[in-house]
Structures are given as C-alpha cells and as structure tokens.
Design an enzyme around this catalytic site. Sequence first.
Site, mmCIF file in Angstrom:
data_model
loop_
_atom_site.group_PDB
_atom_site.id
_atom_site.type_symbol
_atom_site.label_atom_id
_atom_site.label_comp_id
_atom_site.label_asym_id
_atom_site.label_seq_id
_atom_site.Cartn_x
_atom_site.Cartn_y
_atom_site.Cartn_z
ATOM 1 N N CYS A 81 42.724 57.817 48.693
ATOM 2 C CA CYS A 81 41.958 58.495 47.657
ATOM 3 C C CYS A 81 42.501 58.176 46.268
ATOM 4 C CB CYS A 81 42.017 60.002 47.892
ATOM 5 S SG CYS A 81 41.022 60.924 46.720
ATOM 6 N N CYS A 83 30.021 76.567 50.227
ATOM 7 C CA CYS A 83 31.254 76.944 50.910
ATOM 8 C C CYS A 83 32.403 76.557 50.007
ATOM 9 C CB CYS A 83 31.333 76.196 52.237
ATOM 10 S SG CYS A 83 32.944 76.322 53.024
ATOM 11 N N CYS A 119 27.050 70.573 57.215
ATOM 12 C CA CYS A 119 27.620 70.763 55.885
ATOM 13 C C CYS A 119 28.214 69.432 55.427
ATOM 14 C CB CYS A 119 28.717 71.818 55.937
ATOM 15 S SG CYS A 119 29.688 71.939 54.416
ATOM 16 N N ARG A 134 36.708 82.059 57.060
ATOM 17 C CA ARG A 134 37.107 81.101 58.089
ATOM 18 C C ARG A 134 38.609 80.850 58.059
ATOM 19 N NH1 ARG A 134 33.763 77.653 57.038
ATOM 20 N NH2 ARG A 134 32.379 78.238 58.727
ATOM 21 N N CYS A 138 30.741 69.656 60.087
ATOM 22 C CA CYS A 138 31.151 69.454 58.704
ATOM 23 C C CYS A 138 31.482 67.983 58.494
ATOM 24 C CB CYS A 138 32.370 70.309 58.379
ATOM 25 S SG CYS A 138 32.108 72.062 58.719
ATOM 26 N N CYS A 177 45.712 64.968 44.246
ATOM 27 C CA CYS A 177 45.934 66.327 44.738
ATOM 28 C C CYS A 177 47.243 66.395 45.529
ATOM 29 C CB CYS A 177 44.765 66.775 45.606
ATOM 30 S SG CYS A 177 43.150 66.605 44.798
ATOM 31 N N CYS A 205 47.441 66.863 49.467
ATOM 32 C CA CYS A 205 46.583 66.061 50.338
ATOM 33 C C CYS A 205 47.275 64.826 50.884
ATOM 34 C CB CYS A 205 45.323 65.666 49.578
ATOM 35 S SG CYS A 205 44.139 64.774 50.598
#
Length: 428
Positions: A65, A202, A142, A272, A109, A69, A72
């Site tokens: 990526c 979400c 999703c 969740r 998802c 972050c 991550c």
Amino acid sequence: MDLLNTLVEKGLRREPPTREEALAVLATSDDELLDVVAAAGKVRRQWFGRRVKLNYLVNLKSGLCPEDCSYCSQRLGSKAEILKYTWLKPDEASQAAAAGVAGGAKRVCLVASGRGPTDRDVERVGRTIEAIKEQNEGVEVCACLGLLSDGQAERLREAGADAYNHNLNTSEATYGGITKTHTYADRVDTVQKAHAAGLSACSGLIAGMGEADEDLVDVVYALRELGSDSVPVNFLIPFEGTPLAKEWNLTPQRCLRILAMVRFVCPDVEVRIAGGREVHLRSMQPLALHIANSIFLGDYLTSEGQAGQADLDMIADAGFEVEGTGTPTLPAHRTDALAAAGGGCGSHTDAQAGGGCGSSVPAEAGAGCGSHSGGGCGPCGGHAPVPEPAEAPAAEAAPAAEAAPGGARTDLVAVRRRGAGTDLAPNA
C-alpha cells in the site's frame, strides 16, 4: 451499580450516555466486569435478541500500500511477511465468498488494498459483486476499497453493493499520529459519500494503539454522529514489521469494557467484534457475544482467525443462534424508517435520532470489512505476484520482539497463508 442501571435504562430508550458515563464504563474494575457485561447484554438483547450475524472477508488485492497507516501490515514500508497479490478475478472472488456463505455468513466483505479505487477498479469490483450475487442468493455485499472519489459510491450501489466500509479508526485528535498520508477528514468524507449514495455505511475503530480512554470515547461518539450503521471494533494485532509491533496494550477485560462502552453509546447499532478478537479476548470471546451481535467468520485480511467451525460451536455453546439471510439485522424501528424513506440497505435515519443505523431485509447494515487484524481497511495497495502457496506454511506465528505485558499471547499472531489469493482452502 447506579451507573449501570442508568446506562441500561438509556440504552432501552435508544438514548446515548453522557461522555462522563461512557468514560466511567472504561474505568470500571475487574470486580465489576461481569456486571458491566450483563448490563450491556440487556441492551443488546432488547434490540438484537440472541442472534449473531456472520460476515466473511475476501481480500481482493493484498499488500504494498502507498499509505503509511502505522497499524497496517500492508502499509508502505511494511516488513510483515504477508501475502501479496494483484486483483482476484470475479469468479475467483465469488468462489472464495462461497466458502463463507456455506459456513453461514450473511454478508461478504470485499476488501482491496490501496489509497482508493480508480474508476476501472470500481468497474472490476462491480463485476465481482454481480458474480457473487448470481451464485449466492440472498447474500449481502460490502465493499471496502479506500477513499472514494465523487460518483464512485453511486456506481458501486448500481452494481449491487449493499454497504461500504471505511473506518475512522481513532479520534480526530490522535489521527495524525498514526497516519500522515491522508487525514481524518478524508475518512469522514468517504463515509459521507457512502451515505449520500444510499449505501449502508460501516465505520468503526481500532483499540490498542496506545490511545487514551478519551480517544476511544471521542471516536465512538463521532461514529454515532456520522450515522454509522455498523461499528466494527478491531483490536490491534501488533504485527512485526510495523511501527506498532510492540503495542501490546490490551487484556480480555479491557476489550470487554470497550465493547460495552460502544454498545451503550450505540445501543441499537450493529456492533461487530472484528480483527484481533482471538488474540486479545481469547477464552473470553463467548462473553463478548453478550455485548456484540456480529462477528467475522474465519480468517481476516492478512491474519488467521480461529477455525470457522470453532466460531459456530462457540455461538451455539453460548446459547446464541446464527442470523439467517431472511432476518433483518437491525431493529424494526430502523427497517420501518428505511421502508418509509424508500431506501434500501443504505438509507439512513437521522443520526441524532439514534445513530442512523439502517437496514433492509436482505440488505442490512453492518459490513465491517476492513478489519484491522493485521490488514488495512480500505487504503492499501499495489500489485505483486502471488507467492507459491505450496511453499507457505498453513500457519506462521509472528514472533514478539519482547515479552508482552499482561500475559498477551503473542504466539497467537499468525500470518494468513490460505484462502483467497492462494491455492489453499479458506478457513471457513
């Protein structure tokens, strides 16, 4: 306890606690823990009965990526030994999704690493959504693709997406300390784009990054104000090779208090238990089901979860039942409001009237893709060849740099080596 009685009464009226009351939940003692769980359980049962919704992650594109972050394993510069692969084809993604649906998952998802999708990526994901829905009747889908540009949420909705996940992760005040390549405002904007397009939004958080109680309360109230339909609560897995590799700040008791606080602030919203539950809740996972009404089944993006059958056994043994595709997840007042507004899964009621958690019968709120169990939620990206799965072990524990506080089970951190992107059967 007067505090808990007050919180239950407010929760049954869909009234949020005060900020001071929310902080007080996080400050309760271990001696009070079962009372806290029982109180949150009363609110959970009022709005969700004893149902547990199952969700299943399919990682469409993994690794490399450009975002930074800190939590991550797919971030820029990450040295975590995760799978890296380019886009799965629609039939490959549909086949992966079918494993979760066969295990009882109501929602699939679809997650892809990257800062955000190109228009071509949106078209590709649209074809994948169509393939999944053609082969799995009644399943909800999703998407979790990162920061959205104008018009992309609408195109995902037209392709059949029911929801969009994009987590706020932490408070606005501390967001700059975990990510520099985009802002908290960027994340809020994407959630708002999903709302405007009629997608069920979400958005959740990650606990355990060294934040203060005030930060946890701030982000949960922000999620309520945004009208998040589903709030996935992720517990940081400190992967080796990431800046937060040594942040072992959670205990099972702490995790239960956090979940209870979220339930009290968002009483009738789908809560969740997401990434990291196996590592941090461990043998106390069944207690968490008395607070949350939704979990992920099987593995996560870049880390392994417990076996899918173990999840199903845990639900049954705790006296709960798996929610079927024909049952709306959210309470009747939410689904009725959506029907009156002419909206589908993604229509939203006024956030001030209780958090805007919307749902419809087959397409209800609460996706929660982007679980941060060693993986990023939308922003992560890049292309890399798929490693030879035959050379990868079925499970690989990431060693801890040093002994973790509170007896944390660092040996439970396992990099995912199976499922989508490999030739090994998924864990569902």
